[in-house]
Write a protein that holds these residues in place. Structure first.
Motif, PDB file in Angstrom:
ATOM      1  N   PHE A   7       5.015  -7.584  12.348  1.00 30.92           N
ATOM      2  CA  PHE A   7       4.319  -6.980  11.216  1.00 30.92           C
ATOM      3  C   PHE A   7       4.382  -5.471  11.345  1.00 30.92           C
ATOM      4  O   PHE A   7       4.130  -4.916  12.407  1.00 30.92           O
ATOM      5  CB  PHE A   7       2.859  -7.460  11.198  1.00 30.92           C
ATOM      6  CG  PHE A   7       2.124  -7.094   9.956  1.00 30.92           C
ATOM      7  CD1 PHE A   7       2.150  -7.932   8.851  1.00 30.92           C
ATOM      8  CD2 PHE A   7       1.407  -5.916   9.877  1.00 30.92           C
ATOM      9  CE1 PHE A   7       1.471  -7.598   7.685  1.00 30.92           C
ATOM     10  CE2 PHE A   7       0.723  -5.576   8.722  1.00 30.92           C
ATOM     11  CZ  PHE A   7       0.752  -6.421   7.623  1.00 30.92           C
ATOM     12  N   ASN A   8       4.733  -4.781  10.270  1.00 30.57           N
ATOM     13  CA  ASN A   8       4.867  -3.320  10.297  1.00 30.57           C
ATOM     14  C   ASN A   8       3.970  -2.708   9.233  1.00 30.57           C
ATOM     15  O   ASN A   8       4.224  -2.861   8.043  1.00 30.57           O
ATOM     16  CB  ASN A   8       6.330  -2.933  10.066  1.00 30.57           C
ATOM     17  CG  ASN A   8       6.556  -1.458  10.240  1.00 30.57           C
ATOM     18  OD1 ASN A   8       6.096  -0.660   9.437  1.00 30.57           O
ATOM     19  ND2 ASN A   8       7.262  -1.104  11.291  1.00 30.57           N
ATOM     20  N   GLU A   9       2.931  -2.000   9.655  1.00 36.67           N
ATOM     21  CA  GLU A   9       1.967  -1.391   8.734  1.00 36.67           C
ATOM     22  C   GLU A   9       2.620  -0.374   7.798  1.00 36.67           C
ATOM     23  O   GLU A   9       2.255  -0.285   6.629  1.00 36.67           O
ATOM     24  CB  GLU A   9       0.843  -0.698   9.520  1.00 36.67           C
ATOM     25  CG  GLU A   9      -0.037  -1.640  10.311  1.00 36.67           C
ATOM     26  CD  GLU A   9      -1.085  -2.360   9.479  1.00 36.67           C
ATOM     27  OE1 GLU A   9      -1.330  -1.957   8.327  1.00 36.67           O
ATOM     28  OE2 GLU A   9      -1.643  -3.339   9.982  1.00 36.67           O
ATOM     29  N   HIS A  12       4.515  -2.270   5.170  1.00 39.80           N
ATOM     30  CA  HIS A  12       3.670  -3.193   4.410  1.00 39.80           C
ATOM     31  C   HIS A  12       2.982  -2.561   3.198  1.00 39.80           C
ATOM     32  O   HIS A  12       2.629  -3.274   2.260  1.00 39.80           O
ATOM     33  CB  HIS A  12       2.623  -3.841   5.324  1.00 39.80           C
ATOM     34  CG  HIS A  12       1.901  -4.976   4.667  1.00 39.80           C
ATOM     35  ND1 HIS A  12       2.522  -6.160   4.375  1.00 39.80           N
ATOM     36  CD2 HIS A  12       0.627  -5.083   4.230  1.00 39.80           C
ATOM     37  CE1 HIS A  12       1.648  -6.968   3.773  1.00 39.80           C
ATOM     38  NE2 HIS A  12       0.493  -6.344   3.682  1.00 39.80           N
ATOM     39  N   GLU A  13       2.810  -1.248   3.176  1.00 38.43           N
ATOM     40  CA  GLU A  13       2.195  -0.595   2.018  1.00 38.43           C
ATOM     41  C   GLU A  13       2.956  -1.060   0.771  1.00 38.43           C
ATOM     42  O   GLU A  13       4.179  -1.094   0.774  1.00 38.43           O
ATOM     43  CB  GLU A  13       2.281   0.930   2.186  1.00 38.43           C
ATOM     44  CG  GLU A  13       1.467   1.737   1.209  1.00 38.43           C
ATOM     45  CD  GLU A  13       2.061   1.797  -0.188  1.00 38.43           C
ATOM     46  OE1 GLU A  13       1.271   1.880  -1.150  1.00 38.43           O
ATOM     47  OE2 GLU A  13       3.286   1.751  -0.326  1.00 38.43           O
ATOM     48  N   PRO A  14       2.269  -1.492  -0.293  1.00 36.09           N
ATOM     49  CA  PRO A  14       2.932  -2.178  -1.416  1.00 36.09           C
ATOM     50  C   PRO A  14       4.145  -1.481  -2.030  1.00 36.09           C
ATOM     51  O   PRO A  14       5.177  -2.131  -2.241  1.00 36.09           O
ATOM     52  CB  PRO A  14       1.809  -2.332  -2.443  1.00 36.09           C
ATOM     53  CG  PRO A  14       0.570  -2.416  -1.613  1.00 36.09           C
ATOM     54  CD  PRO A  14       0.814  -1.471  -0.462  1.00 36.09           C
ATOM     55  N   LEU A  17       6.949  -1.497   0.582  1.00 35.37           N
ATOM     56  CA  LEU A  17       7.484  -2.854   0.725  1.00 35.37           C
ATOM     57  C   LEU A  17       8.468  -3.154  -0.402  1.00 35.37           C
ATOM     58  O   LEU A  17       9.557  -3.698  -0.169  1.00 35.37           O
ATOM     59  CB  LEU A  17       6.334  -3.873   0.721  1.00 35.37           C
ATOM     60  CG  LEU A  17       6.717  -5.324   0.958  1.00 35.37           C
ATOM     61  CD1 LEU A  17       7.342  -5.515   2.325  1.00 35.37           C
ATOM     62  CD2 LEU A  17       5.484  -6.212   0.821  1.00 35.37           C
ATOM     63  N   HIS A  90       9.576  -7.688   9.456  1.00 28.74           N
ATOM     64  CA  HIS A  90       8.318  -7.716   8.720  1.00 28.74           C
ATOM     65  C   HIS A  90       8.254  -8.954   7.810  1.00 28.74           C
ATOM     66  O   HIS A  90       7.222  -9.631   7.757  1.00 28.74           O
ATOM     67  CB  HIS A  90       8.150  -6.430   7.905  1.00 28.74           C
ATOM     68  CG  HIS A  90       6.831  -6.332   7.228  1.00 28.74           C
ATOM     69  ND1 HIS A  90       5.655  -6.116   7.924  1.00 28.74           N
ATOM     70  CD2 HIS A  90       6.479  -6.443   5.930  1.00 28.74           C
ATOM     71  CE1 HIS A  90       4.641  -6.095   7.071  1.00 28.74           C
ATOM     72  NE2 HIS A  90       5.121  -6.294   5.851  1.00 28.74           N
ATOM     73  N   ILE A  91       9.337  -9.252   7.137  1.00 31.55           N
ATOM     74  CA  ILE A  91       9.376 -10.424   6.256  1.00 31.55           C
ATOM     75  C   ILE A  91       9.207 -11.705   7.073  1.00 31.55           C
ATOM     76  O   ILE A  91       8.480 -12.622   6.663  1.00 31.55           O
ATOM     77  CB  ILE A  91      10.676 -10.451   5.425  1.00 31.55           C
ATOM     78  CG1 ILE A  91      10.715  -9.261   4.467  1.00 31.55           C
ATOM     79  CG2 ILE A  91      10.840 -11.777   4.684  1.00 31.55           C
ATOM     80  CD1 ILE A  91       9.546  -9.198   3.480  1.00 31.55           C
ATOM     81  N   LEU A  94       5.567 -11.978   7.829  1.00 28.69           N
ATOM     82  CA  LEU A  94       4.811 -12.397   6.640  1.00 28.69           C
ATOM     83  C   LEU A  94       4.979 -13.888   6.374  1.00 28.69           C
ATOM     84  O   LEU A  94       4.012 -14.565   6.002  1.00 28.69           O
ATOM     85  CB  LEU A  94       5.248 -11.590   5.415  1.00 28.69           C
ATOM     86  CG  LEU A  94       4.848 -10.118   5.389  1.00 28.69           C
ATOM     87  CD1 LEU A  94       5.433  -9.450   4.139  1.00 28.69           C
ATOM     88  CD2 LEU A  94       3.352  -9.944   5.444  1.00 28.69           C
ATOM     89  N   PHE A 104      -2.059 -11.880  12.628  1.00 31.68           N
ATOM     90  CA  PHE A 104      -1.439 -10.572  12.850  1.00 31.68           C
ATOM     91  C   PHE A 104      -1.246 -10.395  14.345  1.00 31.68           C
ATOM     92  O   PHE A 104      -2.195 -10.394  15.104  1.00 31.68           O
ATOM     93  CB  PHE A 104      -2.344  -9.446  12.319  1.00 31.68           C
ATOM     94  CG  PHE A 104      -2.452  -9.439  10.834  1.00 31.68           C
ATOM     95  CD1 PHE A 104      -3.633  -9.753  10.213  1.00 31.68           C
ATOM     96  CD2 PHE A 104      -1.368  -9.136  10.045  1.00 31.68           C
ATOM     97  CE1 PHE A 104      -3.744  -9.747   8.837  1.00 31.68           C
ATOM     98  CE2 PHE A 104      -1.458  -9.123   8.676  1.00 31.68           C
ATOM     99  CZ  PHE A 104      -2.651  -9.427   8.066  1.00 31.68           C
TER     100      PHE A 104
END
Length: 105
Positions: A7-9, A12-14, A17, A90-91, A94, A104
């Motif tokens: 997971f990468n913060e 991940h920001e919309p 992403l 990241h995908i 998710l 997480f």
């Protein structure tokens, strides 16, 4: 790159992403096409691209437009190899979260 996913913060920001998802599907994409597809301003897109570029995930190059007689240049964007790997990880993370097989991590 992790087969487990990571997971990468930052990614991940919309908006970021969506940027990564759109760039992942192509070799490169014109700034204006990306902006219009996302429906955001030049300034907002530039801000997100700067974050991704600083992390080494996106690169850009400016090329003169062959369709114009003036000196206007087009900005082309692409995910770096590192950016592709981080996005793919990241995908995967998710997908694990969505499947309920991982929190997480």
């Amino acid at each position: 790159m992790s087969s487990e996913g990571s997971f990468n913060e930052l990614v991940h920001e919309p908006i970021r992403l969506r940027i990564c998802g759109l760039l992942r599907a192509v070799d490169e994409l014109d700034f204006a096409v990306l902006r219009d597809t996302l429906g955001i301003s030049d300034a907002a897109l530039s801000k997100h691209l700067k974050v991704l570029a600083t992390a080494g995930f996106v690169t850009s190059k400016k090329i003169a437009s062959e369709a114009r007689a003036d000196a206007r240049r087009l900005t082309w964007l692409r995910l770096t190899d590192v950016g592709r790997g981080v996005f793919d990880d990241h995908i995967r993370a998710l997908r694990k979260i969505a499947a309920g097989t991982d929190a997480f991590a």
